[in-house]
Scaffold this motif. Structure first.
Motif, short mmCIF file in Angstrom:
data_model
loop_
_atom_site.label_atom_id
_atom_site.label_comp_id
_atom_site.label_asym_id
_atom_site.label_seq_id
_atom_site.Cartn_x
_atom_site.Cartn_y
_atom_site.Cartn_z
N VAL A 122 0.16 -2.13 -9.18
CA VAL A 122 0.84 -0.98 -9.88
C VAL A 122 2.12 -0.71 -9.19
O VAL A 122 2.46 -0.77 -8.10
CB VAL A 122 -0.15 0.23 -9.61
CG1 VAL A 122 0.34 1.46 -10.17
CG2 VAL A 122 -1.59 -0.23 -10.11
N GLY A 123 3.30 -0.95 -10.34
CA GLY A 123 4.68 -0.86 -9.93
C GLY A 123 4.81 0.56 -9.40
O GLY A 123 3.93 1.57 -9.56
N LYS A 124 6.25 0.72 -8.90
CA LYS A 124 6.53 2.02 -8.31
C LYS A 124 6.39 3.41 -9.36
O LYS A 124 6.25 4.49 -8.90
CB LYS A 124 7.81 1.94 -7.57
CG LYS A 124 8.92 1.45 -8.61
CD LYS A 124 10.44 1.52 -7.81
CE LYS A 124 11.48 1.23 -8.69
NZ LYS A 124 12.70 1.26 -7.88
N ASN A 125 6.71 3.02 -10.40
CA ASN A 125 6.67 4.04 -11.63
C ASN A 125 5.51 4.15 -12.32
O ASN A 125 5.23 4.81 -13.36
CB ASN A 125 7.82 3.81 -12.51
CG ASN A 125 9.22 4.22 -11.92
OD1 ASN A 125 9.24 5.06 -11.04
ND2 ASN A 125 10.06 3.29 -11.94
N GLY A 126 4.20 3.19 -11.97
CA GLY A 126 3.24 3.02 -12.73
C GLY A 126 2.12 3.88 -12.52
O GLY A 126 1.97 4.56 -11.58
N LYS A 162 0.97 -1.22 0.10
CA LYS A 162 -0.16 -0.01 0.08
C LYS A 162 0.85 1.23 0.05
O LYS A 162 0.34 2.59 0.60
CB LYS A 162 -0.92 -0.05 1.08
CG LYS A 162 -1.95 -0.93 1.19
CD LYS A 162 -3.27 -0.69 2.09
CE LYS A 162 -2.64 -0.68 3.72
NZ LYS A 162 -3.80 -0.39 4.54
N LEU A 163 1.95 0.89 -0.73
CA LEU A 163 2.93 2.20 -0.65
C LEU A 163 2.58 3.58 -1.48
O LEU A 163 3.35 4.48 -1.49
CB LEU A 163 4.32 1.53 -0.98
CG LEU A 163 5.21 0.68 0.20
CD1 LEU A 163 6.21 0.22 -0.51
CD2 LEU A 163 5.20 1.51 1.38
N GLY A 164 1.92 3.04 -2.47
CA GLY A 164 1.73 4.00 -3.51
C GLY A 164 0.51 4.92 -3.17
O GLY A 164 0.19 5.24 -2.08
N THR A 165 -0.30 5.69 -4.10
CA THR A 165 -0.92 6.77 -3.77
C THR A 165 -2.50 6.47 -4.62
O THR A 165 -2.48 5.65 -5.64
CB THR A 165 -0.59 7.93 -4.28
OG1 THR A 165 -0.50 8.27 -5.77
CG2 THR A 165 0.66 8.37 -3.74
N ILE A 166 -3.41 7.19 -4.13
CA ILE A 166 -5.01 6.93 -4.70
C ILE A 166 -5.40 8.42 -4.88
O ILE A 166 -5.32 9.28 -3.75
CB ILE A 166 -5.88 6.06 -4.14
CG1 ILE A 166 -5.58 4.58 -4.14
CG2 ILE A 166 -7.35 6.35 -4.83
CD1 ILE A 166 -6.57 3.57 -3.46
N LYS A 170 1.92 0.20 -5.49
CA LYS A 170 3.33 0.95 -5.16
C LYS A 170 3.40 2.41 -5.96
O LYS A 170 4.47 2.86 -5.83
CB LYS A 170 4.45 0.17 -5.47
CG LYS A 170 4.57 -1.27 -4.46
CD LYS A 170 5.95 -2.08 -4.65
CE LYS A 170 6.09 -2.94 -6.02
NZ LYS A 170 5.02 -3.90 -5.72
N GLY A 171 2.38 2.38 -6.89
CA GLY A 171 2.57 3.47 -7.86
C GLY A 171 1.35 4.67 -7.54
O GLY A 171 1.12 4.87 -6.39
#
Length: 224
Positions: free
Chosen positions: A94-98, A41-45, A75-76
């Motif tokens: 979703v990858g860190k750059n996705g 859950k490191l990414g954003t929404i 992660k993205g």
């Protein structure tokens, strides 16, 4: 028992919203998430437009053929542009750059798989059938012996508005569909496939089966 299940859904959903959204949005609980298994859950929404309680359902039990819940690996960046329904036993990664962008009124009944390493855009009013797979990466780049370089293994994906993907369709890296397309069972949608609006596509390799057709939402169901 049902009251306890409903409370659990609201509580888990509130914590999910609180993790991702500003407090003013989170307290409205716009996202309901059902029986999640978290990988990351490191990414954003981000939710664009009017915020409404329960406007987005992730992993809702809609299809009895599949197990409950959703696997969540973000992660993205994920952008919702309106109402969305992703059915049970789905997987969103979703990858860190996705960057994954989902338009207004996008619906899947169950077992949707999205793998986004760079950019996947799903426009409004899309219907994604059971076991649809959408991916913008093959994960394994091939080496061009003559050019002495690796070929791209990641290409952006764009699914136009008012598309209908039948059961077990696969959207491959680089695919770009116009609006009002229909894809039959197990269609493999590639970046070089011949795709036209108001057509039914199918077969391997993908080809046009019928022209001058479209799905009219709300008038496209039979009694079962």
């Amino acid at each position: 028992m049902k009251k306890n299940s409903h409370f659990k859904l609201l509580w888990n959903s509130f914590l999910f919203n609180l993790h991702y959204l500003p407090l003013k949005q989170a307290i409205k609980i716009p996202i309901f998430i059902y029986n999640p298994t978290y990988i990351s859950k490191l990414g954003t929404i981000k939710i664009e437009g009017h915020i409404k309680k329960g406007m987005i359902h992730l992993g809702k039990y809609s299809c009895p053929m599949y197990n409950k819940g959703i696997k969540w690996d973000n992660k993205g960046s994920i952008i919702f542009k309106g109402h969305c329904h992703i059915g049970n036993e789905s997987f969103v990664s979703v990858g860190k750059n996705g960057i994954l962008t989902i338009g207004e009124d996008v619906t899947n009944t169950g077992k949707l798989k999205i793998i986004c390493a760079k950019e996947i855009t799903i426009d409004e009013h899309n219907r994604l059938g059971w076991e649809t797979l959408i991916m913008d990466t093959s994960f394994h780049p091939l080496f061009d012996i003559e050019k002495q370089t690796f070929l791209p293994a990641i290409r952006s994906v764009h699914i136009g508005a008012n598309n209908w993907l039948g059961m077990q369709c696969v959207v491959m890296p680089g695919a770009n569909t116009p609006e009002h397309c229909i894809f039959g069972l197990r269609s493999i949608i590639t970046r070089n496939a011949p795709i036209e609006s108001y057509c039914t596509h199918g077969g391997t390799p993908l080809h046009i089966i019928r022209r001058n057709v479209k799905r009219i939402l709300g008038k496209d169901q039979i009694e079962y």
